[in-house]
Design an enzyme around this catalytic site. Structure first.
Site, PDB file in Angstrom:
ATOM      1  N   ARG A 225       2.580   6.139  12.042  1.00 29.79           N
ATOM      2  CA  ARG A 225       3.973   6.570  12.033  1.00 29.79           C
ATOM      3  C   ARG A 225       4.107   7.746  11.060  1.00 29.79           C
ATOM      4  O   ARG A 225       3.414   7.784  10.034  1.00 29.79           O
ATOM      5  CB  ARG A 225       4.903   5.438  11.579  1.00 29.79           C
ATOM      6  N   HIS A 273       3.263  11.946  20.378  1.00 33.53           N
ATOM      7  CA  HIS A 273       3.343  10.477  20.380  1.00 33.53           C
ATOM      8  C   HIS A 273       2.778   9.906  21.693  1.00 33.53           C
ATOM      9  O   HIS A 273       3.465   9.174  22.417  1.00 33.53           O
ATOM     10  CB  HIS A 273       4.796  10.003  20.168  1.00 33.53           C
TER      11      HIS A 273
HETATM   12  P1  NDP Z   1      -0.817  -4.829  13.258  1.00 33.91           P
HETATM   13  O1  NDP Z   1       0.410  -5.481  12.733  1.00 33.91           O
HETATM   14  O2  NDP Z   1      -1.732  -5.599  14.129  1.00 33.91           O
HETATM   15  O3  NDP Z   1      -1.694  -4.296  12.028  1.00 33.91           O
HETATM   16  C1  NDP Z   1      -1.116  -3.667  10.934  1.00 33.91           C
HETATM   17  C2  NDP Z   1      -2.165  -3.497   9.849  1.00 33.91           C
HETATM   18  O4  NDP Z   1      -1.546  -2.806   8.741  1.00 33.91           O
HETATM   19  C3  NDP Z   1      -2.682  -4.829   9.302  1.00 33.91           C
HETATM   20  O5  NDP Z   1      -4.038  -4.711   8.966  1.00 33.91           O
HETATM   21  C4  NDP Z   1      -1.846  -5.019   8.035  1.00 33.91           C
HETATM   22  O6  NDP Z   1      -2.433  -5.787   7.018  1.00 33.91           O
HETATM   23  C5  NDP Z   1      -1.752  -3.580   7.571  1.00 33.91           C
HETATM   24  N1  NDP Z   1      -0.638  -3.419   6.620  1.00 33.91           N
HETATM   25  C6  NDP Z   1       0.680  -3.611   6.829  1.00 33.91           C
HETATM   26  N2  NDP Z   1       1.378  -3.384   5.700  1.00 33.91           N
HETATM   27  C7  NDP Z   1       0.479  -3.042   4.769  1.00 33.91           C
HETATM   28  C8  NDP Z   1       0.578  -2.706   3.406  1.00 33.91           C
HETATM   29  N3  NDP Z   1       1.740  -2.687   2.764  1.00 33.91           N
HETATM   30  N4  NDP Z   1      -0.573  -2.433   2.740  1.00 33.91           N
HETATM   31  C9  NDP Z   1      -1.761  -2.479   3.369  1.00 33.91           C
HETATM   32  N5  NDP Z   1      -1.933  -2.795   4.666  1.00 33.91           N
HETATM   33  C10 NDP Z   1      -0.818  -3.070   5.353  1.00 33.91           C
HETATM   34  O7  NDP Z   1      -0.340  -3.484  13.979  1.00 33.91           O
HETATM   35  P2  NDP Z   1      -1.068  -2.691  15.175  1.00 33.91           P
HETATM   36  O8  NDP Z   1      -2.480  -2.459  14.811  1.00 33.91           O
HETATM   37  O9  NDP Z   1      -0.782  -3.324  16.460  1.00 33.91           O
HETATM   38  O10 NDP Z   1      -0.244  -1.315  15.138  1.00 33.91           O
HETATM   39  C11 NDP Z   1      -0.218  -0.502  13.988  1.00 33.91           C
HETATM   40  C12 NDP Z   1       0.814   0.599  14.166  1.00 33.91           C
HETATM   41  O11 NDP Z   1       0.367   1.568  15.113  1.00 33.91           O
HETATM   42  C13 NDP Z   1       2.159   0.168  14.740  1.00 33.91           C
HETATM   43  O12 NDP Z   1       2.974  -0.443  13.753  1.00 33.91           O
HETATM   44  C14 NDP Z   1       2.738   1.479  15.219  1.00 33.91           C
HETATM   45  O13 NDP Z   1       3.441   2.089  14.152  1.00 33.91           O
HETATM   46  C15 NDP Z   1       1.498   2.317  15.553  1.00 33.91           C
HETATM   47  N6  NDP Z   1       1.368   2.579  16.988  1.00 33.91           N
HETATM   48  C16 NDP Z   1       1.330   3.885  17.423  1.00 33.91           C
HETATM   49  C17 NDP Z   1       1.177   4.184  18.751  1.00 33.91           C
HETATM   50  C18 NDP Z   1       1.082   5.594  19.202  1.00 33.91           C
HETATM   51  O14 NDP Z   1       1.022   5.860  20.414  1.00 33.91           O
HETATM   52  N7  NDP Z   1       1.046   6.566  18.294  1.00 33.91           N
HETATM   53  C19 NDP Z   1       1.059   3.132  19.769  1.00 33.91           C
HETATM   54  C20 NDP Z   1       1.107   1.797  19.214  1.00 33.91           C
HETATM   55  C21 NDP Z   1       1.251   1.550  17.873  1.00 33.91           C
HETATM   56  P3  NDP Z   1      -2.715  -7.363   7.221  1.00 33.91           P
HETATM   57  O15 NDP Z   1      -3.900  -7.395   8.170  1.00 33.91           O
HETATM   58  O16 NDP Z   1      -3.057  -7.839   5.876  1.00 33.91           O
HETATM   59  O17 NDP Z   1      -1.476  -7.948   7.815  1.00 33.91           O
HETATM   60  C1  OXD Z   2       4.397   1.675  19.919  1.00 35.22           C
HETATM   61  C2  OXD Z   2       4.283   3.107  20.076  1.00 35.22           C
HETATM   62  O1  OXD Z   2       4.735   1.251  18.821  1.00 35.22           O
HETATM   63  O2  OXD Z   2       4.188   3.573  21.218  1.00 35.22           O
HETATM   64  O3  OXD Z   2       4.133   0.913  20.872  1.00 35.22           O
HETATM   65  O4  OXD Z   2       4.263   3.861  19.093  1.00 35.22           O
END
Ligand code: NDP
Ligand code: OXD
Length: 310
Positions: A225, A273
């Site tokens: 993001r 995006h």
């Molecule tokens: P998940 O919730 O599966 O994973 C998030 C990860 O971030 C976890 O490892 C979590 O830690 C870690 N995390 C969260 N907060 C913190 C923090 N404060 N400090 C350190 N680590 C942290 O999410 P996804 O992998 O499914 O997706 C990640 C992001 O990708 C989405 O939130 C979205 O913003 C983005 N996205 C972008 C897309 C695009 O097309 N550009 C498409 C889809 C998603 P822990 O394992 O300890 O919980």
């Molecule tokens: C999602 C994205 O969060 O597309 O699914 O960014």
């Protein structure tokens, strides 16, 4: 009969309608799927942040809100939302992200731009990049998407460090967590990929101080993001050579305004995006499976922790 509301853009209805109906039938669920049910009659809401529902208060019998997006930062703080919120974890979304991340990592690792932009009749010196084994990669966020990307890069030979909030064990990755772990994860990294959710804790996590920890000439790749990065600090790091190139898919304001300095910067690649797209065929099955779970007394999958914000 269950009443399911589809609240997303009209174009999404065209994509999702048939796959959802097929998945409901395959799951033996008797469902009336519509974009126009009265709020008080709705059992489940299939939700996208750019759809019409913004006030959840009238949805008094709704058992869960099922997001078509992985990122939930625009809805997680909605004070009217009292129902469980499930984010999307989908094999196609994950595969798409693995392909996008791997492609951009290999572009920078192999220095492909020099040849793609250098078709000028000059046979240049044959400069070989290091092998992947000599190119440390760090992924901030090793959840559904980050862990899969890390494992794909590890399979290509890159030494991959993953960083998360809680302690994790992802096979093949060096896993770190917490503040000390972040410093260690970034120090000397040559490629950094951001796959964290947008929360108050992750805002501008990649700031001037942390950009300075990376190896000189490192690459930053952000499909997470926009607010994860301090934009001004990134531009400064690009201009002084600390960062060689940033590939950015997500921004504070989307669409990225035409006059934003990222567009014109020679060391920035902007993508709109598109890193990973939710595909209706697989997402419909995941959503329907969660509804089936709700109807058969099983806990919903991928429920968002409202306190953590993801
Ligand atoms: P998940 O919730 O599966 O994973 C998030 C990860 O971030 C976890 O490892 C979590 O830690 C870690 N995390 C969260 N907060 C913190 C923090 N404060 N400090 C350190 N680590 C942290 O999410 P996804 O992998 O499914 O997706 C990640 C992001 O990708 C989405 O939130 C979205 O913003 C983005 N996205 C972008 C897309 C695009 O097309 N550009 C498409 C889809 C998603 P822990 O394992 O300890 O919980
Ligand atoms: C999602 C994205 O969060 O597309 O699914 O960014």
């Amino acid at each position: 009969m269950l009443k399911v509301l589809f609240s997303a853009r009209p174009k999404a209805w065209d994509e999702y309608h048939a796959p959802l109906e097929a998945a409901f039938a395959a799951a033996n669920l008797d469902v009336d799927l519509s974009r126009h049910h009265p709020p008080g009659e709705i059992d489940y809401i299939i939700f996208a942040p750019n759809g019409p529902v913004t006030d959840f208060a009238p949805y008094t019998r709704t058992k869960a809100v099922l997001s078509l997006w992985a990122g939930v930062e625009t809805v997680v703080d909605n004070p009217t939302l009292t129902q469980p919120l499930c984010r999307l974890v989908d094999t196609s979304l994950t595969q798409g992200m693995v392909e996008w991340v791997t492609g951009h990592v290999l572009r920078h690792h192999l220095g492909m731009d020099a040849h793609i932009h250098g078709q000028d009749g000059i046979w240049r010196d044959q400069v070989s990049p290091p092998l992947a084994t000599k190119r440390p990669v760090t992924i901030l966020g090793i959840g559904a998407l980050g862990a899969a990307c890390g494992q794909a890069l590890r399979d290509l030979g890159f030494p991959v460090t993953g960083w998360s909030r809680s302690a994790k064990d992802v096979p093949g990755l060096r896993c770190l967590h917490g503040d000390d772990g972040l410093r260690e994860a970034l120090t000397g990294a040559q490629i950094v990929i951001l796959l964290l959710p947008q929360t108050p804790q992750t805002a501008e996590i990649l700031n001037a101080e942390r950009l300075a920890l990376l190896a000189k000439g490192a690459f930053v790749i952000n499909p997470g993001r926009g607010p994860l990065i301090d934009d001004a600090a990134l531009l400064q790091s690009l201009n002084c050579g600390q960062i060689a190139h940033a590939t950015l898919d997500v921004f504070r304001i989307e669409p990225l305004p035409a006059d934003h300095p990222f567009w014109a910067h020679p060391q920035v690649t902007v993508t709109p995006h598109i890193a990973a797209t939710t595909r209706a065929e697989t997402a419909a099955q995941i959503i329907v499976d969660n509804i089936r779970r709700g109807e058969t007394g099983h806990p919903f999958l991928n429920v968002v922790d409202r306190g953590l914000g993801y």
